[in-house]
Motif scaffolding. Structure first.
Motif, PDB file in Angstrom:
ATOM      1  N   LEU A 181       8.318   2.728   6.648  1.00 48.68           N
ATOM      2  CA  LEU A 181       8.783   1.363   6.915  1.00 48.68           C
ATOM      3  C   LEU A 181       7.582   0.433   6.844  1.00 48.68           C
ATOM      4  CD1 LEU A 181      11.194   1.791   9.960  1.00 48.68           C
ATOM      5  CD2 LEU A 181      11.784   1.540   7.562  1.00 48.68           C
ATOM      6  N   PRO A 182       7.712  -0.687   6.145  1.00 52.82           N
ATOM      7  CA  PRO A 182       6.569  -1.598   6.059  1.00 52.82           C
ATOM      8  C   PRO A 182       6.277  -2.250   7.410  1.00 52.82           C
ATOM      9  CG  PRO A 182       8.509  -2.566   5.001  1.00 52.82           C
ATOM     10  CD  PRO A 182       8.877  -1.172   5.396  1.00 52.82           C
ATOM     11  N   PRO A 183       5.003  -2.259   7.842  1.00 51.32           N
ATOM     12  CA  PRO A 183       4.639  -2.950   9.086  1.00 51.32           C
ATOM     13  C   PRO A 183       4.708  -4.461   8.855  1.00 51.32           C
ATOM     14  CG  PRO A 183       2.893  -1.428   8.380  1.00 51.32           C
ATOM     15  CD  PRO A 183       3.892  -1.523   7.278  1.00 51.32           C
ATOM     16  N   ARG A 184       5.479  -5.141   9.696  1.00 55.65           N
ATOM     17  CA  ARG A 184       5.675  -6.600   9.569  1.00 55.65           C
ATOM     18  C   ARG A 184       5.766  -7.219  10.955  1.00 55.65           C
ATOM     19  NH1 ARG A 184       8.307  -7.747   4.306  1.00 55.65           N
ATOM     20  NH2 ARG A 184       8.641  -9.836   5.121  1.00 55.65           N
ATOM     21  N   GLY A 189      11.977  -3.095   8.482  1.00 55.73           N
ATOM     22  CA  GLY A 189      10.545  -2.911   8.668  1.00 55.73           C
ATOM     23  C   GLY A 189      10.275  -2.615  10.126  1.00 55.73           C
ATOM     24  N   ALA A 190       9.009  -2.387  10.439  1.00 53.75           N
ATOM     25  CA  ALA A 190       8.614  -2.046  11.803  1.00 53.75           C
ATOM     26  C   ALA A 190       7.448  -2.915  12.241  1.00 53.75           C
ATOM     27  CB  ALA A 190       8.237  -0.578  11.879  1.00 53.75           C
ATOM     28  N   ASP A 191       7.429  -3.201  13.531  1.00 56.16           N
ATOM     29  CA  ASP A 191       6.351  -3.967  14.138  1.00 56.16           C
ATOM     30  C   ASP A 191       5.753  -3.118  15.252  1.00 56.16           C
ATOM     31  OD1 ASP A 191       4.621  -5.905  15.082  1.00 56.16           O
ATOM     32  OD2 ASP A 191       6.184  -7.159  15.957  1.00 56.16           O
ATOM     33  N   PRO A 192       4.683  -2.348  14.945  1.00 57.85           N
ATOM     34  CA  PRO A 192       4.083  -1.500  15.977  1.00 57.85           C
ATOM     35  C   PRO A 192       3.207  -2.306  16.932  1.00 57.85           C
ATOM     36  CG  PRO A 192       2.992  -1.142  13.872  1.00 57.85           C
ATOM     37  CD  PRO A 192       4.084  -2.147  13.637  1.00 57.85           C
ATOM     38  N   GLU A 193       3.297  -1.978  18.207  1.00 59.71           N
ATOM     39  CA  GLU A 193       2.428  -2.559  19.227  1.00 59.71           C
ATOM     40  C   GLU A 193       1.580  -1.425  19.777  1.00 59.71           C
ATOM     41  OE1 GLU A 193       2.736  -4.854  23.543  1.00 59.71           O
ATOM     42  OE2 GLU A 193       4.543  -4.541  22.362  1.00 59.71           O
ATOM     43  N   LEU A 202      15.302  -6.276  10.693  1.00 60.03           N
ATOM     44  CA  LEU A 202      15.651  -6.606   9.310  1.00 60.03           C
ATOM     45  C   LEU A 202      14.516  -7.400   8.661  1.00 60.03           C
ATOM     46  CD1 LEU A 202      18.094  -6.430   7.338  1.00 60.03           C
ATOM     47  CD2 LEU A 202      18.760  -8.684   8.180  1.00 60.03           C
ATOM     48  N   LEU A 203      14.198  -7.055   7.415  1.00 61.18           N
ATOM     49  CA  LEU A 203      13.210  -7.816   6.656  1.00 61.18           C
ATOM     50  C   LEU A 203      13.797  -9.185   6.314  1.00 61.18           C
ATOM     51  CD1 LEU A 203      12.097  -5.022   4.152  1.00 61.18           C
ATOM     52  CD2 LEU A 203      10.826  -5.837   6.155  1.00 61.18           C
ATOM     53  N   PRO A 204      13.021 -10.264   6.397  1.00 58.91           N
ATOM     54  CA  PRO A 204      13.548 -11.592   6.083  1.00 58.91           C
ATOM     55  C   PRO A 204      14.160 -11.674   4.681  1.00 58.91           C
ATOM     56  CG  PRO A 204      11.412 -11.795   7.125  1.00 58.91           C
ATOM     57  CD  PRO A 204      11.640 -10.330   6.871  1.00 58.91           C
ATOM     58  N   GLU A 205      13.543 -11.006   3.708  1.00 53.22           N
ATOM     59  CA  GLU A 205      14.071 -11.053   2.342  1.00 53.22           C
ATOM     60  C   GLU A 205      15.359 -10.246   2.173  1.00 53.22           C
ATOM     61  OE1 GLU A 205      10.563  -8.112   2.369  1.00 53.22           O
ATOM     62  OE2 GLU A 205      11.016 -10.028   3.267  1.00 53.22           O
ATOM     63  N   VAL A 264       6.271   5.102  10.448  1.00 52.75           N
ATOM     64  CA  VAL A 264       5.633   3.798  10.594  1.00 52.75           C
ATOM     65  C   VAL A 264       4.122   4.044  10.618  1.00 52.75           C
ATOM     66  CG1 VAL A 264       5.333   1.790  12.080  1.00 52.75           C
ATOM     67  CG2 VAL A 264       7.571   2.907  11.928  1.00 52.75           C
ATOM     68  N   PRO A 265       3.383   3.495   9.667  1.00 49.07           N
ATOM     69  CA  PRO A 265       1.930   3.646   9.714  1.00 49.07           C
ATOM     70  C   PRO A 265       1.350   2.754  10.811  1.00 49.07           C
ATOM     71  CG  PRO A 265       2.605   2.387   7.772  1.00 49.07           C
ATOM     72  CD  PRO A 265       3.850   2.795   8.482  1.00 49.07           C
ATOM     73  N   VAL A 266       0.455   3.323  11.601  1.00 44.84           N
ATOM     74  CA  VAL A 266      -0.171   2.594  12.712  1.00 44.84           C
ATOM     75  C   VAL A 266      -1.681   2.759  12.576  1.00 44.84           C
ATOM     76  CG1 VAL A 266      -0.444   2.452  15.214  1.00 44.84           C
ATOM     77  CG2 VAL A 266       1.804   2.972  14.230  1.00 44.84           C
TER      78      VAL A 266
END
Length: 125
Positions: free
Chosen positions: A32-35, A70-74, A90-93, A108-110
């Motif tokens: 999943l793309p980090p966003r 996508g994913a948003d890692p913290e 959800l990705l904006p596009e 998810v790459p971190v």
């Protein structure tokens, strides 16, 4: 997708009638793309992680396909632990796109600021 059925009662004892086959080779999970600009991002429970190199982890989550989500890692790092919280959204596009309603395992790459070393990896609560 076809439904699997094991209706043949004449099967030999001990034979596999499930119709499910093991993968023939290694399966690579989709990343999943980090966003940070995700729509309706929700915290998801991650199941496992692996070290890619000394400063990169791959964390396994269940989410929709990577062309829609996508994913948003913290990440919070200390001397003894790396704590992770993953949000998926959800990705904006993809907002106007028809996305399949399927759940699949993805990674998810971190990226860490310091080498993992002997630190533990834990959920961030």
């Amino acid at each position: 997708m076809a439904a699997l059925s094991a209706c043949d009662s004449a099967a030999d004892p001990g034979s596999d009638t499930s119709g499910v086959r093991a993968p023939t080779g290694p399966t690579r999970l989709e990343a999943l793309p980090p966003r940070t600009d995700l729509i309706d991002a929700q915290v998801v429970q991650w199941r496992s992680w692996r070290s890619v190199d000394d400063r990169t982890l791959e964390v396994t989550v269940t989410a929709g396909p990577a062309d829609c989500y996508g994913a948003d890692p913290e990440v919070t790092e200390s001397e003894t632990a790396v704590r992770l919280r993953i949000r998926v959204g959800l990705l904006p596009e993809a907002a106007g796109k028809e996305c399949p309603a399927i759940a699949k395992e993805s990674v998810v790459p971190v990226r860490l600021t310091s080498a993992l070393g002997n630190r533990t990896v834990e959920p961030l609560s």
